[in-house]
Design an enzyme around this catalytic site. Structure first.
Site, PDB file in Angstrom:
ATOM      1  N   HIS A  47     -25.303 -23.486  -2.882  1.00  0.00           N
ATOM      2  CA  HIS A  47     -24.859 -24.830  -3.265  1.00  0.00           C
ATOM      3  C   HIS A  47     -24.833 -25.810  -2.080  1.00  0.00           C
ATOM      4  O   HIS A  47     -24.564 -27.001  -2.277  1.00  0.00           O
ATOM      5  CB  HIS A  47     -23.455 -24.781  -3.876  1.00  0.00           C
ATOM      6  CG  HIS A  47     -23.438 -24.374  -5.320  1.00  0.00           C
ATOM      7  ND1 HIS A  47     -23.695 -23.086  -5.740  1.00  0.00           N
ATOM      8  CD2 HIS A  47     -23.191 -25.080  -6.458  1.00  0.00           C
ATOM      9  CE1 HIS A  47     -23.600 -23.032  -7.063  1.00  0.00           C
ATOM     10  NE2 HIS A  47     -23.298 -24.225  -7.522  1.00  0.00           N
ATOM     11  N   SER A  97       0.833  -1.215   0.000  1.00  0.00           N
ATOM     12  CA  SER A  97       0.000   0.000   0.000  1.00  0.00           C
ATOM     13  C   SER A  97       0.862   1.259   0.000  1.00  0.00           C
ATOM     14  O   SER A  97       0.566   2.229  -0.699  1.00  0.00           O
ATOM     15  CB  SER A  97      -0.887   0.038   1.254  1.00  0.00           C
ATOM     16  OG  SER A  97      -1.597  -1.145   1.404  1.00  0.00           O
ATOM     17  N   GLU A 152      -4.415  -3.977  -6.885  1.00  0.00           N
ATOM     18  CA  GLU A 152      -4.585  -2.560  -7.273  1.00  0.00           C
ATOM     19  C   GLU A 152      -5.071  -1.716  -6.102  1.00  0.00           C
ATOM     20  O   GLU A 152      -5.783  -0.723  -6.295  1.00  0.00           O
ATOM     21  CB  GLU A 152      -5.548  -2.391  -8.460  1.00  0.00           C
ATOM     22  CG  GLU A 152      -5.362  -3.291  -9.645  1.00  0.00           C
ATOM     23  CD  GLU A 152      -4.077  -3.057 -10.403  1.00  0.00           C
ATOM     24  OE1 GLU A 152      -3.355  -2.098 -10.086  1.00  0.00           O
ATOM     25  OE2 GLU A 152      -3.788  -3.855 -11.303  1.00  0.00           O
ATOM     26  N   ARG A 182      -7.450  -0.110 -11.890  1.00  0.00           N
ATOM     27  CA  ARG A 182      -8.565  -0.231 -10.920  1.00  0.00           C
ATOM     28  C   ARG A 182      -9.886  -0.468 -11.642  1.00  0.00           C
ATOM     29  O   ARG A 182     -10.727  -1.227 -11.171  1.00  0.00           O
ATOM     30  CB  ARG A 182      -8.651   1.037 -10.071  1.00  0.00           C
ATOM     31  CG  ARG A 182      -7.634   0.984  -8.998  1.00  0.00           C
ATOM     32  CD  ARG A 182      -7.678   2.097  -7.994  1.00  0.00           C
ATOM     33  NE  ARG A 182      -6.552   1.845  -7.115  1.00  0.00           N
ATOM     34  CZ  ARG A 182      -5.721   2.761  -6.658  1.00  0.00           C
ATOM     35  NH1 ARG A 182      -5.899   4.020  -6.951  1.00  0.00           N
ATOM     36  NH2 ARG A 182      -4.731   2.418  -5.872  1.00  0.00           N
TER      37      ARG A 182
HETATM   38  C1  LIG Z   1      -1.963 -12.349  -6.227  1.00  0.00           C
HETATM   39  C2  LIG Z   1      -1.375 -10.993  -6.139  1.00  0.00           C
HETATM   40  C3  LIG Z   1      -0.881 -10.375  -7.277  1.00  0.00           C
HETATM   41  C4  LIG Z   1      -0.278  -9.116  -7.200  1.00  0.00           C
HETATM   42  N1  LIG Z   1       0.261  -8.549  -8.326  1.00  0.00           N
HETATM   43  C5  LIG Z   1       0.988  -7.399  -8.228  1.00  0.00           C
HETATM   44  C6  LIG Z   1       1.688  -6.872  -9.357  1.00  0.00           C
HETATM   45  O1  LIG Z   1       1.580  -7.384 -10.468  1.00  0.00           O
HETATM   46  N2  LIG Z   1       2.495  -5.792  -9.176  1.00  0.00           N
HETATM   47  C7  LIG Z   1       2.627  -5.186  -7.963  1.00  0.00           C
HETATM   48  O2  LIG Z   1       3.360  -4.199  -7.860  1.00  0.00           O
HETATM   49  N3  LIG Z   1       1.945  -5.643  -6.868  1.00  0.00           N
HETATM   50  C8  LIG Z   1       1.143  -6.740  -6.975  1.00  0.00           C
HETATM   51  N4  LIG Z   1       0.472  -7.240  -5.874  1.00  0.00           N
HETATM   52  C9  LIG Z   1       0.657  -6.569  -4.585  1.00  0.00           C
HETATM   53  C10 LIG Z   1      -0.584  -5.836  -4.122  1.00  0.00           C
HETATM   54  O3  LIG Z   1      -0.724  -4.654  -4.863  1.00  0.00           O
HETATM   55  C11 LIG Z   1      -0.413  -5.576  -2.620  1.00  0.00           C
HETATM   56  O4  LIG Z   1      -0.506  -6.834  -1.965  1.00  0.00           O
HETATM   57  C12 LIG Z   1      -1.467  -4.637  -2.095  1.00  0.00           C
HETATM   58  O5  LIG Z   1      -1.262  -3.334  -2.592  1.00  0.00           O
HETATM   59  C13 LIG Z   1      -1.455  -4.586  -0.550  1.00  0.00           C
HETATM   60  O6  LIG Z   1      -0.150  -4.386  -0.061  1.00  0.00           O
HETATM   61  P1  LIG Z   1       0.426  -5.330   1.094  1.00  0.00           P
HETATM   62  O7  LIG Z   1       0.146  -6.740   0.711  1.00  0.00           O
HETATM   63  O8  LIG Z   1       1.831  -4.948   1.319  1.00  0.00           O
HETATM   64  O9  LIG Z   1      -0.427  -4.982   2.363  1.00  0.00           O
HETATM   65  P2  LIG Z   1      -0.111  -3.790   3.377  1.00  0.00           P
HETATM   66  O10 LIG Z   1       0.133  -2.536   2.647  1.00  0.00           O
HETATM   67  O11 LIG Z   1       0.919  -4.264   4.325  1.00  0.00           O
HETATM   68  O12 LIG Z   1      -1.497  -3.696   4.137  1.00  0.00           O
HETATM   69  C14 LIG Z   1      -1.910  -4.628   5.131  1.00  0.00           C
HETATM   70  C15 LIG Z   1      -3.272  -4.198   5.667  1.00  0.00           C
HETATM   71  O13 LIG Z   1      -3.190  -2.894   6.245  1.00  0.00           O
HETATM   72  C16 LIG Z   1      -4.108  -2.032   5.611  1.00  0.00           C
HETATM   73  N5  LIG Z   1      -3.525  -0.689   5.517  1.00  0.00           N
HETATM   74  C17 LIG Z   1      -2.328  -0.334   4.989  1.00  0.00           C
HETATM   75  N6  LIG Z   1      -2.133   0.981   5.096  1.00  0.00           N
HETATM   76  C18 LIG Z   1      -3.240   1.503   5.689  1.00  0.00           C
HETATM   77  C19 LIG Z   1      -3.664   2.808   6.061  1.00  0.00           C
HETATM   78  N7  LIG Z   1      -2.906   3.887   5.804  1.00  0.00           N
HETATM   79  N8  LIG Z   1      -4.860   2.946   6.663  1.00  0.00           N
HETATM   80  C20 LIG Z   1      -5.645   1.869   6.911  1.00  0.00           C
HETATM   81  N9  LIG Z   1      -5.314   0.609   6.577  1.00  0.00           N
HETATM   82  C21 LIG Z   1      -4.132   0.423   5.968  1.00  0.00           C
HETATM   83  C22 LIG Z   1      -4.351  -2.643   4.235  1.00  0.00           C
HETATM   84  O14 LIG Z   1      -5.588  -2.213   3.686  1.00  0.00           O
HETATM   85  C23 LIG Z   1      -4.340  -4.128   4.567  1.00  0.00           C
HETATM   86  O15 LIG Z   1      -5.580  -4.489   5.089  1.00  0.00           O
HETATM   87  C24 LIG Z   1      -0.196  -8.460  -5.948  1.00  0.00           C
HETATM   88  C25 LIG Z   1      -0.738  -9.069  -4.807  1.00  0.00           C
HETATM   89  C26 LIG Z   1      -1.309 -10.310  -4.886  1.00  0.00           C
HETATM   90  C27 LIG Z   1      -1.853 -10.958  -3.638  1.00  0.00           C
END
Ligand SMILES: Cc1cc2nc3c(=O)[nH]c(=O)nc-3n(C[C@H](O)[C@H](O)[C@H](O)COP(=O)(O)OP(=O)(O)OC[C@H]3O[C@@H](n4cnc5c(N)ncnc54)[C@H](O)[C@@H]3O)c2cc1C
Length: 401
Positions: free
Chosen positions: A354, A136, A379, A259
């Site tokens: 189901h 994020s 996204e 998005r």
């Molecule tokens: C199958 C898959 C494919 C993907 N493909 C790509 C890709 O092609 N390219 C790429 O760059 N990325 C990709 N991603 C990454 C994806 O974009 C990130 O997983 C996503 O943006 C969330 O980041 P994170 O997993 O680090 O969670 P974090 O950022 O660590 O967040 C963890 C939790 O905290 C919450 N949170 C974070 N910050 C805040 C805030 N300020 N206020 C409130 N809540 C907050 C989040 O909503 C979440 O619930 C992919 C992910 C998956 C699972």
């Protein structure tokens, strides 16, 4: 009966493209999707078919060999494809984002070099912002590029690259402090590099390793990988747009159209879940009648269909706003948020309809149940969408007192 998720005001060309894609999905994707997914197998034949249909060049301008279609046409195609199998729409999505970023921000040489082969599907794109320590919070990126003559040397680790293995062009966002003095805002010292590589795993180019596929609960078939840069040398003419420090904005522009794409995927998966639920509800009998005749199940179907319609309308609205040349971050954020949440709820309801069979791998809904959560994350999570929506609302409704 009126089908759900119809779109008013489409041109003949749009209708023709959509009906071709829908036909392809019904004949070539739905019959094989669950089996391939269970084997976590890359759908090569399907990808070849999409290539033949020109889907990889759908939004690439005609002068570069694409079809030059709008974001709306693209999103409606994605909706159809996700109705068949969400993973297949993922194969196209990162390619589409990279092509879009090139079209919007690339130098003329970069467009001439990449877009024709991207339109043909011969070069396939992936995009990479996330790292092991962040998703994020993109401004916290730690991967770095340091200038060395006419080249940059890149170091760092990236995470979650959709199509990381199968792609041959990765748009990678890294920090590049060159030209940006200390104290520059974090998002102003980021640069997007266009990194060409061999498809596959292992060391795919000197200094660049794709370790292998991440084992996921759903969204199978499509490969998701890490990417490790260890002294990766990239020529300065592969800085997207030719100027450093613009990467954050370029990526955010790409993610904005991404998005709409994720919203479209949510719409497609929800539609399929509704189709499965409404069919099953008329076949299964309890207490002397089809379960569809129990009011509780009919209410579920009514709620599901309403959600499918609402999500579709918001997704179409967001795509049309972008196509009109206007800023659409508010609409795209709302559409992505609503469509992914509704998708999860509609899939859950179809699963409940189901009964025990929803838990069996023989039934398609089991796959959808594992796929829907990905849309809550990709996204930008729901919380991130709400942050974007909230900020934009406060801009629009600024207190004037
Ligand atoms: C199958 C898959 C494919 C993907 N493909 C790509 C890709 O092609 N390219 C790429 O760059 N990325 C990709 N991603 C990454 C994806 O974009 C990130 O997983 C996503 O943006 C969330 O980041 P994170 O997993 O680090 O969670 P974090 O950022 O660590 O967040 C963890 C939790 O905290 C919450 N949170 C974070 N910050 C805040 C805030 N300020 N206020 C409130 N809540 C907050 C989040 O909503 C979440 O619930 C992919 C992910 C998956 C699972």
């Amino acid at each position: 009966m009126a089908r759900l998720a119809q779109t008013a005001g489409l041109t003949d060309v749009q209708q023709e493209i959509l009906s071709t894609v829908r036909d392809f999905v019904d004949k070539e994707i739905i019959p094989v999707a669950t089996e391939l997914e269970h084997r976590d197998e890359y759908p090569q034949a399907i990808v070849d078919g999409l290539k033949e249909l020109g889907l990889f060049g759908l939004m690439i301008p005609e002068e570069y060999g694409g079809l030059g279609e709008s974001l709306l046409t693209y999103a409606l195609c994605v909706e159809e494809i996700a109705r068949g199998w969400m993973s297949v729409s993922g194969i196209i999505n990162t390619h589409f984002i990279v092509a879009y970023m090139l079209k919007q921000h690339g130098t003329q040489e970069q467009k001439d070099h990449f877009l024709p082969r991207m339109a043909a599907g011969d070069i396939r794109g992936a995009f990479s912002m996330s790292e092991p320590g962040l998703g994020s919070d993109v401004s916290a990126i730690t991967s770095k590029a340091v200038k060395d003559g006419e080249e940059y040397v890149l170091n760092g680790q990236k995470m979650w690259l959709t199509n990381g293995g199968t792609s041959s062009l990765v748009a990678v966002l890294v920090r590049s402090d060159e030209g940006h003095p200390e104290g520059t805002a974090p998002h102003k010292s980021m640069t997007t590099f266009l990194v060409e590589k061999e498809p596959g795993f292992g060391e795919v180019r000197p200094g660049l390793t794709i370790p292998g596929k991440i084992d996921k609960m759903g969204y199978k078939g499509v490969d998701t990988t890490e990417l490790i840069m260890d002294g990766l040398r990239i020529s300065a003419d592969r800085v997207l747009g030719g100027v450093t420090g613009r990467g954050f904005y370029q990526m955010m522009d790409g993610v904005e159209v991404g998005r709409v794409n994720v919203a479209a995927r949510g719409c497609g998966v929800a539609q399929r879940a509704f189709e499965l639920g409404v069919q099953y509800a008329q076949q299964r009998h309890t207490f002397g009648k089809a379960i569809a005749q129990h009011q509780a199940i009919q209410f579920k179907l009514a709620e599901m269909a309403t959600k499918v319609e609402a999500a579709h309308a918001m997704m179409v609205n967001a795509a049309r706003k972008k196509d009109s040349g206007e800023r659409n971050d508010l609409e795209a954020g709302m559409a992505k948020y609503l469509a992914s949440e509704y998708c999860k709820e509609v899939v859950e309801d179809a699963f409940r309809i189901h009964g025990g069979y929803g838990f069996s791998k023989e039934y398609e809904i089991e796959r959808l149940y594992r796929e829907a959560p990905m849309l809550l994350i990709g996204e930008g999570t729901a919380e991130i969408q709400k942050m974007i929506i909230g900020r934009r609302l406060l801009e629009e409704y600024r207190f004037q007192g």
